[in-house]
Design a protein around this motif. Sequence first.
Motif, PDB file in Angstrom:
ATOM      1  N   ARG A  54       0.949  -1.103   0.082  1.00  0.00           N
ATOM      2  CA  ARG A  54       0.058   0.104  -0.061  1.00  0.00           C
ATOM      3  C   ARG A  54       1.012   1.116   0.079  1.00  0.00           C
ATOM      4  O   ARG A  54       1.993   1.087   0.451  1.00  0.00           O
ATOM      5  N   ARG A  55       0.527   2.229  -0.631  1.00  0.00           N
ATOM      6  CA  ARG A  55       1.211   3.538  -0.844  1.00  0.00           C
ATOM      7  C   ARG A  55       0.591   4.583  -0.060  1.00  0.00           C
ATOM      8  O   ARG A  55      -0.647   4.832  -0.276  1.00  0.00           O
ATOM      9  N   VAL A  56       1.194   5.334   0.918  1.00  0.00           N
ATOM     10  CA  VAL A  56       0.818   6.227   1.800  1.00  0.00           C
ATOM     11  C   VAL A  56       0.470   7.394   0.718  1.00  0.00           C
ATOM     12  O   VAL A  56       1.054   8.015  -0.234  1.00  0.00           O
ATOM     13  N   ALA A  57      -0.708   8.116   0.933  1.00  0.00           N
ATOM     14  CA  ALA A  57      -1.222   9.070   0.049  1.00  0.00           C
ATOM     15  C   ALA A  57      -0.231  10.370   0.030  1.00  0.00           C
ATOM     16  O   ALA A  57       0.068  11.051  -0.747  1.00  0.00           O
ATOM     17  N   ARG A  58       0.188  10.639   1.203  1.00  0.00           N
ATOM     18  CA  ARG A  58       1.122  11.827   1.558  1.00  0.00           C
ATOM     19  C   ARG A  58       2.583  11.428   1.639  1.00  0.00           C
ATOM     20  O   ARG A  58       3.030  10.447   2.008  1.00  0.00           O
ATOM     21  N   SER A  59       3.436  12.309   1.049  1.00  0.00           N
ATOM     22  CA  SER A  59       4.818  12.267   1.016  1.00  0.00           C
ATOM     23  C   SER A  59       5.255  12.711   2.345  1.00  0.00           C
ATOM     24  O   SER A  59       4.560  13.723   3.129  1.00  0.00           O
ATOM     25  N   PRO A  60       6.504  12.465   2.842  1.00  0.00           N
ATOM     26  CA  PRO A  60       6.933  12.881   4.172  1.00  0.00           C
ATOM     27  C   PRO A  60       7.344  14.302   4.254  1.00  0.00           C
ATOM     28  O   PRO A  60       7.594  14.950   3.131  1.00  0.00           O
ATOM     29  N   PHE A 171       4.714  -0.337   4.015  1.00  0.00           N
ATOM     30  CA  PHE A 171       3.806   0.554   2.814  1.00  0.00           C
ATOM     31  C   PHE A 171       4.923   1.273   2.114  1.00  0.00           C
ATOM     32  O   PHE A 171       6.167   1.220   2.452  1.00  0.00           O
ATOM     33  N   ARG A 172       4.602   1.905   1.194  1.00  0.00           N
ATOM     34  CA  ARG A 172       5.655   2.465   0.174  1.00  0.00           C
ATOM     35  C   ARG A 172       5.289   4.167   0.376  1.00  0.00           C
ATOM     36  O   ARG A 172       4.297   4.674   0.550  1.00  0.00           O
ATOM     37  N   ILE A 173       6.237   4.564   0.061  1.00  0.00           N
ATOM     38  CA  ILE A 173       6.297   6.237  -0.227  1.00  0.00           C
ATOM     39  C   ILE A 173       7.024   6.533  -1.757  1.00  0.00           C
ATOM     40  O   ILE A 173       7.947   5.990  -1.837  1.00  0.00           O
ATOM     41  N   GLY A 174       5.982   6.934  -2.465  1.00  0.00           N
ATOM     42  CA  GLY A 174       6.344   6.753  -3.810  1.00  0.00           C
ATOM     43  C   GLY A 174       6.575   5.450  -4.564  1.00  0.00           C
ATOM     44  O   GLY A 174       5.878   4.427  -3.984  1.00  0.00           O
ATOM     45  N   GLU A 175       7.244   5.178  -5.317  1.00  0.00           N
ATOM     46  CA  GLU A 175       7.484   3.978  -6.147  1.00  0.00           C
ATOM     47  C   GLU A 175       8.672   3.188  -5.860  1.00  0.00           C
ATOM     48  O   GLU A 175       8.736   1.901  -5.975  1.00  0.00           O
ATOM     49  N   ALA A 178      10.268   1.660   0.322  1.00  0.00           N
ATOM     50  CA  ALA A 178       9.048   0.950   1.274  1.00  0.00           C
ATOM     51  C   ALA A 178       9.703   1.200   2.467  1.00  0.00           C
ATOM     52  O   ALA A 178      10.876   1.298   2.872  1.00  0.00           O
ATOM     53  N   LEU A 179       8.791   1.293   3.499  1.00  0.00           N
ATOM     54  CA  LEU A 179       9.176   1.593   4.921  1.00  0.00           C
ATOM     55  C   LEU A 179       8.520   0.549   5.683  1.00  0.00           C
ATOM     56  O   LEU A 179       7.363   0.049   5.607  1.00  0.00           O
ATOM     57  N   GLY A 180       9.258   0.121   6.688  1.00  0.00           N
ATOM     58  CA  GLY A 180       8.799  -0.809   7.971  1.00  0.00           C
ATOM     59  C   GLY A 180       9.004   0.019   9.166  1.00  0.00           C
ATOM     60  O   GLY A 180      10.192  -0.151   9.707  1.00  0.00           O
ATOM     61  N   LEU A 181       7.950   0.626   9.654  1.00  0.00           N
ATOM     62  CA  LEU A 181       8.102   1.368  10.889  1.00  0.00           C
ATOM     63  C   LEU A 181       7.612   0.878  11.887  1.00  0.00           C
ATOM     64  O   LEU A 181       6.965  -0.213  12.041  1.00  0.00           O
TER      65      LEU A 181
END
Lengths: 278, 114
Positions: A54-60, A171-175, A178-181
Amino acid sequence: MIRTLVSRLDPRGDRSGAGGNRPPGGVPREHTALPGSFPALTDPSPPPAWARLRRVARSPSYGPKAKVRLISCRPTDPAAKAFEHLRGHLLRSLPGNRMARIAVISPTPDCGSTFAAANLALSLSRISAFRTLLLDLNLPDPGLARAFDIKGTGPLEEMLTGARAPERHLFRIGETLALGLNDRPVKDASALMQGDEMWGVLDGIQNTLAPDITLIDLPPLLRDDTTRLVLPMVDGVLLVADGARTTSRQIAECERRLCDRAPLLGVVLNRAADVPSG
Amino acid sequence: MTALHTARHLLTSLRRRRFALVAIALVVTAFVLQGPKLAVIFAACALLLIDPNRPTIHTAEQMDRELGLRPVVSIPHFASPAEKLRTDRLHRFVRVASITALLVFFADWLLPFL
C-alpha cells in the motif's frame, strides 16, 4: 541463519570495474535510468509483492511537526548535498551483490542515526527503478515513524515474529521507497533480535520484495550489546557520529567492536562544525 | 536613709530606661559577595558544567587527526522548524532570566539611581 544475499548475486558480477555499468563520476543520476548506469542493474519492473504494497497518500513532510530534518525533501537545503555525496559513496561501496543489507548505527543514543537513515533512504529513493527498503530495527527505542511524522504504523514486532504478513505492515512512499516502521518499543527486543525467527522473516521479505538495498536503523552500538551480536547479519555498516557529543574514544571503541563482524562502509559526522564535504 | 535609697533607686531605674541613639546600625541589603564577584563565580561554574572534559569530535579534520579516519560526509547542524521554535523559546527564557538576575545582583547599585 540462511543468508539470501549469496543467491542474489549480481548476474553481471563486479560493479567496480570501469566497464560501463557506472555513469561518469561513479554516482548514479537521479530520476534517470540510463543504459549501462548503476540503476539499470535493477530490474525495471518491480516484483508483484512490491507493487502490492500500500502506498501512503502523502509524502513525508518538512513541516513544523517534523521531528527530524528531512533534508532530502528539500533539495535546496545545503545539507542535502551531503546526503547526495553519502549516497554516491554508499553505492560505490556496496558489496558485489544486489539486495545489500546496510545497518545505520551510532555509538550512543541521539547521535542522528535515525536522521541519517531516513534522509539516506529518501535520497536513494530518488533514483528511479532503484528500490530501497528502510526498516526500523531500533526496537527498544523506535524513532523512524516520528521522524517521518507518520502515525498508526502498528507494532513491527508482529511482522518480525511472523504474526502479521509483511504486506500488511510495510508500505511505500512513492514507487521506490518501502518503509517498515514501528510505533511502540519492544520489551524483549534483545531476544527477538538474536533469534532466527526475525532474520528468517527479513530474508523472506528480501526474497519477495527484492529491494536493491535494505537500510536498517539499529540501536546504539555502545549501549546495546545486541547490536554487536547481529552485525554479522548485515553487509555493511554506516557509523553516525555526533559532532556535539561523540568522543574519539567512543568511535575507536565502535571500530573495535565492528572488527571482523561487519565492514565499516563509512563514518558520517553529524552536527559537524565544518561545512559538508563533497 | 530610706528616702535616699528610694531616690537613688528611682534615679537608677530612670537611667536604665533612658534610651539614646548611639549609632545607626548597618542593615545588610545585598549578598556578602557583590554582583560582579558572584557573576564571575557563576560563569566559572557554568563553564565547568558545560565542558566536563569531553573531547568531542567537532570536525572532519579533527577526526582525521585523532583517529586517522576520514568521515564520508560532514552534515552541518540545521535546526528543523520545531527545533528552531524550541531554541527560540529557550533563548527568550535565558535572556529574560539573565536580565532579571543582573537586576537582582546590581540592585544595591541601581537603587540609589531610582
